[in-house]
Design a protein around this motif. Structure first.
Motif, PDB file in Angstrom:
ATOM      1  N   ALA A 101      -3.292  -6.365  -3.852  1.00  0.00           N
ATOM      2  CA  ALA A 101      -2.894  -7.377  -4.841  1.00  0.00           C
ATOM      3  C   ALA A 101      -3.666  -7.229  -6.155  1.00  0.00           C
ATOM      4  N   LEU A 102      -4.884  -6.694  -6.083  1.00  0.00           N
ATOM      5  CA  LEU A 102      -5.646  -6.485  -7.316  1.00  0.00           C
ATOM      6  C   LEU A 102      -4.933  -5.497  -8.258  1.00  0.00           C
ATOM      7  N   PHE A 103      -4.171  -4.564  -7.662  1.00  0.00           N
ATOM      8  CA  PHE A 103      -3.492  -3.550  -8.461  1.00  0.00           C
ATOM      9  C   PHE A 103      -2.097  -3.984  -8.922  1.00  0.00           C
ATOM     10  N   ILE A 104      -1.469  -4.896  -8.172  1.00  0.00           N
ATOM     11  CA  ILE A 104      -0.055  -5.171  -8.464  1.00  0.00           C
ATOM     12  C   ILE A 104       0.205  -6.578  -8.996  1.00  0.00           C
ATOM     13  N   SER A 105      -0.796  -7.469  -8.942  1.00  0.00           N
ATOM     14  CA  SER A 105      -0.532  -8.859  -9.320  1.00  0.00           C
ATOM     15  C   SER A 105      -0.273  -9.043 -10.813  1.00  0.00           C
ATOM     16  N   HIS A 106      -0.588  -8.054 -11.624  1.00  0.00           N
ATOM     17  CA  HIS A 106      -0.277  -8.177 -13.047  1.00  0.00           C
ATOM     18  C   HIS A 106       1.133  -7.665 -13.345  1.00  0.00           C
ATOM     19  N   ARG A 107       1.843  -7.209 -12.303  1.00  0.00           N
ATOM     20  CA  ARG A 107       3.220  -6.750 -12.461  1.00  0.00           C
ATOM     21  C   ARG A 107       4.181  -7.847 -12.019  1.00  0.00           C
ATOM     22  N   ARG A 108       5.443  -7.688 -12.397  1.00  0.00           N
ATOM     23  CA  ARG A 108       6.462  -8.607 -11.927  1.00  0.00           C
ATOM     24  C   ARG A 108       7.815  -7.904 -11.890  1.00  0.00           C
ATOM     25  N   GLY A 109       8.769  -8.553 -11.210  1.00  0.00           N
ATOM     26  CA  GLY A 109      10.115  -7.992 -11.134  1.00  0.00           C
ATOM     27  C   GLY A 109      10.179  -6.679 -10.392  1.00  0.00           C
ATOM     28  N   ILE A 110      10.977  -5.757 -10.915  1.00  0.00           N
ATOM     29  CA  ILE A 110      11.215  -4.486 -10.248  1.00  0.00           C
ATOM     30  C   ILE A 110       9.948  -3.642 -10.159  1.00  0.00           C
ATOM     31  N   TYR A 111       9.042  -3.792 -11.142  1.00  0.00           N
ATOM     32  CA  TYR A 111       7.804  -3.017 -11.116  1.00  0.00           C
ATOM     33  C   TYR A 111       6.910  -3.471  -9.965  1.00  0.00           C
ATOM     34  N   PHE A 112       6.859  -4.783  -9.741  1.00  0.00           N
ATOM     35  CA  PHE A 112       6.093  -5.311  -8.606  1.00  0.00           C
ATOM     36  C   PHE A 112       6.692  -4.800  -7.296  1.00  0.00           C
ATOM     37  N   ALA A 113       8.024  -4.869  -7.175  1.00  0.00           N
ATOM     38  CA  ALA A 113       8.691  -4.437  -5.941  1.00  0.00           C
ATOM     39  C   ALA A 113       8.438  -2.958  -5.662  1.00  0.00           C
ATOM     40  N   LEU A 114       8.542  -2.128  -6.695  1.00  0.00           N
ATOM     41  CA  LEU A 114       8.335  -0.690  -6.504  1.00  0.00           C
ATOM     42  C   LEU A 114       6.906  -0.376  -6.068  1.00  0.00           C
ATOM     43  N   MET A 115       5.948  -1.114  -6.608  1.00  0.00           N
ATOM     44  CA  MET A 115       4.560  -0.850  -6.221  1.00  0.00           C
ATOM     45  C   MET A 115       4.279  -1.297  -4.785  1.00  0.00           C
ATOM     46  N   THR A 116       4.952  -2.366  -4.338  1.00  0.00           N
ATOM     47  CA  THR A 116       4.783  -2.764  -2.931  1.00  0.00           C
ATOM     48  C   THR A 116       5.345  -1.682  -2.006  1.00  0.00           C
ATOM     49  N   ILE A 117       6.450  -1.067  -2.414  1.00  0.00           N
ATOM     50  CA  ILE A 117       7.008   0.030  -1.615  1.00  0.00           C
ATOM     51  C   ILE A 117       6.030   1.199  -1.580  1.00  0.00           C
ATOM     52  N   ALA A 118       5.472   1.530  -2.740  1.00  0.00           N
ATOM     53  CA  ALA A 118       4.550   2.666  -2.814  1.00  0.00           C
ATOM     54  C   ALA A 118       3.332   2.454  -1.918  1.00  0.00           C
TER      55      ALA A 118
END
Length: 343
Positions: free
Chosen positions: A111-128
């Protein structure tokens, strides 16, 4: 049931009528599930995935953050309880605590790496990140067992000090998982109706506005993701107990997608109980349709497409519409009777 009606509770906001109805339904599950042609272990699976789906919906339904890699944290919980049992101490409570904390710790780091993202960018990083953990689990054979998984995870007794309950039978495990479901549901219910939960819903509506109002959006999104992962890890630990093993398949993208299907089909975007409804529909469809065709997932997928196209709010949305129409009819009938009463 409308959201306003759903949120009404008592006992200091810890209980509600839908919650008591759900507890009565699932608490009596072992007594009637075999009489309707299903089997007892299915009830254990449904309850475990209900816990997973409710935790996942804290992120998707209340914070508006789509995660397509949540199977990784479910799997981390499963591996954590096995590794704790094999290498540290064979104790049920320590194992479940380790499953919860391990998933929370890994989820908090992600979450430290992805919480500043949102939308499709957040979703793609969760997949990664999810795929990265899946790859590690499948290749780190000396720890995870690789493709074979961790085998012979025991269903340890629930030792309460003065008395211990044996959980080796599916009946006993069913009641233990139900007790866990009750605790997790009550905590999540209280959480989403607290000021913290209201901030999460406001972030879902308009993240930028909340930031301008002075809320530290990053911290709230981080907390939501971490808590969701902790619940996923707890569910994973219970799943490893039920299966007597931890397997890498549960960390795959496919299994991560299943919990998304459950939440959306049931109506997690508009109702706290949507993921529970979706979980029941998924497992009942799997067993009933699976008895007639091996391609049952095709039919479930078609149902998912219809829901997305014509009723994105899911089954819970249909229920809310029915209650709203019933209320409108009652109000119209009351208005029509007013002149007659005055004559």
């Amino acid at each position: 049931m409308t959201p306003a009606a759903e949120s009404r509770g008592f006992a200091g906001g810890w209980l509600s009528l839908p919650m008591l109805a759900a507890f009565a339904l699932f608490g009596t599950l072992p007594l009637w599930i075999e009489r309707v042609g299903l089997y007892r272990y299915l009830g254990v699976e449904i309850l475990i995935w209900c816990i997973f789906a409710l935790g996942f919906n804290l992120l998707l339904g209340y914070t508006g953050l789509p995660s397509f890699g949540h199977g990784a944290y479910f799997g981390i919980g499963a591996y954590a309880i096995g590794l704790t049992q094999f290498h540290l101490v064979a104790n049920l409570w320590v194992g479940l605590l380790a499953a919860t904390l391990a998933a929370a710790a890994v989820g908090g780091g992600v979450a430290l790496f992805i919480s500043h993202r949102r939308g499709i960018y957040f979703a793609l990083m969760t997949i990664a990140f999810g795929q990265m953990f899946f790859f590690i689990a499948s290749k780190w054979t000396s720890v995870t067992g690789g493709e074979d998984g961790l085998l012979n995870i025991q269903r340890l007794p629930a030792d309460l000090g003065l008395v211990a309950f044996d959980l080796t039978s599916n009946l006993a495990l069913s009641y233990f998982v139900f007790a866990t479901f009750v605790g997790v549901t009550a905590l999540l219910w209280r959480l989403v109706h607290s000021p913290f939960g209201k901030v999460l819903r406001a972030i879902k509506q308009n993240e930028t506005r909340m930031a301008y109002l002075g809320y530290r959006v990053f911290v709230y999104k981080w907390a939501s993701f971490t808590l969701s992962c902790a619940v996923a890890g707890l569910a994973g630990g219970l799943f490893a107990m039920a299966q007597n093993g931890a397997y890498v398949q549960v960390m795959s993208l496919q299994w991560s997608g299943v919990v998304v299907l459950m939440a959306l089909v049931g109506g997690g975007l508009v109702s706290f109980w949507g993921p529970v409804v979706g979980t029941v529909i998924y497992f009942v469809a799997r067993d009933l349709l699976g008895a007639y065709t091996e391609s049952w997932l095709l039919w479930f997928g078609l149902m998912f497409m219809l829901v997305v196209m014509f009723k994105p709010e899911g089954v819970a949305g249909l229920g809310q519409d029915a209650v709203a129409r019933l209320g409108a009819r009652r109000r119209a009938r009351a208005i029509a009777l007013q002149p007659a009463a005055g004559e």
